[in-house]
Structures are given as C-alpha cells and as structure tokens.
Design a protein around this motif. Structure first.
Motif, PDB file in Angstrom:
ATOM      1  N   ARG A  57       0.685  -1.166   0.014  1.00  0.00           N
ATOM      2  CA  ARG A  57       0.073  -0.104  -0.008  1.00  0.00           C
ATOM      3  C   ARG A  57       1.031   1.303   0.042  1.00  0.00           C
ATOM      4  NH1 ARG A  57      -5.497  -0.302   0.256  1.00  0.00           N
ATOM      5  NH2 ARG A  57      -6.467  -2.283   0.916  1.00  0.00           N
ATOM      6  N   ALA A  58       2.059   1.133   0.578  1.00  0.00           N
ATOM      7  CA  ALA A  58       2.815   2.451   0.542  1.00  0.00           C
ATOM      8  C   ALA A  58       3.473   2.673  -0.872  1.00  0.00           C
ATOM      9  CB  ALA A  58       4.169   2.004   1.748  1.00  0.00           C
ATOM     10  N   THR A  59       3.183   1.733  -1.866  1.00  0.00           N
ATOM     11  CA  THR A  59       3.974   1.981  -2.923  1.00  0.00           C
ATOM     12  C   THR A  59       3.280   3.071  -3.589  1.00  0.00           C
ATOM     13  OG1 THR A  59       4.678  -0.214  -3.349  1.00  0.00           O
ATOM     14  CG2 THR A  59       4.542   1.114  -5.293  1.00  0.00           C
ATOM     15  N   ASN A  60       4.078   4.079  -4.301  1.00  0.00           N
ATOM     16  CA  ASN A  60       3.665   5.145  -5.176  1.00  0.00           C
ATOM     17  C   ASN A  60       3.209   4.488  -6.361  1.00  0.00           C
ATOM     18  OD1 ASN A  60       3.183   7.427  -6.832  1.00  0.00           O
ATOM     19  ND2 ASN A  60       4.227   8.676  -5.390  1.00  0.00           N
ATOM     20  N   MET A  61       1.946   4.520  -6.852  1.00  0.00           N
ATOM     21  CA  MET A  61       1.413   3.842  -7.974  1.00  0.00           C
ATOM     22  C   MET A  61       1.578   4.754  -9.146  1.00  0.00           C
ATOM     23  SD  MET A  61       0.650   0.697  -7.545  1.00  0.00           S
ATOM     24  CE  MET A  61      -0.217   0.310  -9.006  1.00  0.00           C
ATOM     25  N   ASP A  62       1.652   5.804  -8.954  1.00  0.00           N
ATOM     26  CA  ASP A  62       2.125   6.987 -10.141  1.00  0.00           C
ATOM     27  C   ASP A  62       3.460   6.637 -10.689  1.00  0.00           C
ATOM     28  OD1 ASP A  62      -0.639   7.959 -10.332  1.00  0.00           O
ATOM     29  OD2 ASP A  62      -0.053   9.691  -8.899  1.00  0.00           O
ATOM     30  N   GLU A  63       4.185   6.529  -9.663  1.00  0.00           N
ATOM     31  CA  GLU A  63       5.832   6.351 -10.024  1.00  0.00           C
ATOM     32  C   GLU A  63       5.893   4.915 -10.661  1.00  0.00           C
ATOM     33  OE1 GLU A  63       8.090   6.966  -6.514  1.00  0.00           O
ATOM     34  OE2 GLU A  63       7.725   9.040  -6.273  1.00  0.00           O
ATOM     35  N   LEU A  64       5.220   3.950  -9.980  1.00  0.00           N
ATOM     36  CA  LEU A  64       5.393   2.616 -10.681  1.00  0.00           C
ATOM     37  C   LEU A  64       4.686   2.652 -12.167  1.00  0.00           C
ATOM     38  CD1 LEU A  64       5.839  -0.335 -10.415  1.00  0.00           C
ATOM     39  CD2 LEU A  64       3.637  -0.980  -9.357  1.00  0.00           C
TER      40      LEU A  64
END
Length: 188
Positions: A150-157
């Motif tokens: 959940r802490a992953t920045n989806m925009d960056e990924l």
C-alpha cells in the motif's frame, strides 16, 4: 509427518498427475499444495506433500520414478523445512494487481519488468509468459499477478512501466485485480 517438495518435469501426456498422486496416496502421503502448468508441450508441477515418518524422500522418489518410467519424467523429491523469508515475516499490507504486457518478442522483457517491480518493492506471485516470436504482439503476452504494498507510489510505478513500454514497443496495462476480473467477466 515430514514435508517434501516434489518437482515433476517432462513431455506433456495424459496420466502424469494420476500416476504421481496415486503413488503418494499408496505410500500414505498427503498432497498439501500443488501447482501444475504447461510450457508449450512441457509439463511442470510442484507438489508440497506430507509423508509418514517412516517414509524417506529417497524411497518416495524411487517409487515415483519406477511408476512413471515409461513416461520419461524427471522427478525429484527434496526434504522441505519451511523457512519463512523476511518479506513474508514482515509482509506489508498489499493490494493485488494484474499487469499485462503485449508486444514484439525481445530478449530481456521479463527481466526489465521484473526488475522494475522489484525496485518498487512489489512481489510477483504468479507469471504467465507466452513468446511465439515475431512482430505480432498478440503472440507475445506476459501476465503478472503481483502484490503491491500500500505504501508504493502507484503513479511512480506506472511511470516506470510506461518508460519500459515506450522503449521496448510494448503495451502495458496495470489494473487492480478486482477491476481486471470485473472487465474479464463482462467480456466473456
């Protein structure tokens, strides 16, 4: 009970799982978990099995090899002492996503996507990749089932995967698993 991990590889043909499961059953073993797949015409399976204390991995492997001798299978039985990896012991809260990638076949496609997922702390729980070669993108497909913290920045990924898609002439789609399943249900 003792746990063993059994791997079965060989040319696909009827009766492989029936033979393996029957031998395990005859020797009072219990299949706890099983994953089987086909890669073109190659059969592959991993089985996590509980065997009685008096059974040894070596004797089970010999029995499996004897029962499947006419099938030309490569069967190995390893003792299994589960060691939970640090990631699983301290597993962050995750969300399930599906990544699909289609495009021309190139060396390094799996490495590129898998490395970018790793950089973002994403775990690949399942991967299906079919590469028939050539330029027809529909004949070269990868589908990653992933667990995204959940802490992953989806925009960056998504941006990192878009860069790979542009550079390698791929179409990459990232969808939450529930959305992927809903769309797949509507289309069928």
């Amino acid at each position: 009970m003792n746990k063993v991990l059994i791997s079965v590889l060989g040319n696909d043909q009827p009766g492989i799982l029936a033979t393996v499961a029957t031998v395990i059953n005859q020797r009072q073993g219990n299949i706890e978990n099983l994953s089987q797949t086909l890669l073109h015409t190659v059969f592959g399976a991993l089985l996590l099995v509980d065997i009685p204390k008096q059974e040894t991995p070596e004797s089970l492997q010999q029995a499996l090899q004897e029962a499947s001798a006419s099938m030309g299978l490569n069967i190995t039985v390893h003792p299994w002492h589960e060691q939970i990896a640090d990631w699983h012991q301290n597993k962050p809260e995750t969300q399930p996503y599906i990544i699909s990638a289609i495009g021309p076949d190139r060396q390094g496609l799996v490495a590129e996507v898998a490395s970018q997922l790793f950089k973002h702390g994403v775990n690949i729980s399942n991967l299906q990749a079919i590469f028939k070669g050539g330029k027809n993108p529909m004949e070269n497909v990868m589908v990653f089932e992933i667990d995204v913290p959940r802490a992953t920045n989806m925009d960056e990924l998504r941006e990192a995967l878009a860069e790979i898609a542009e550079r390698l002439d791929l179409e990459i789609s990232v969808q939450h698993r529930k959305i992927f399943e809903s769309v797949s249900t509507i289309l069928t």
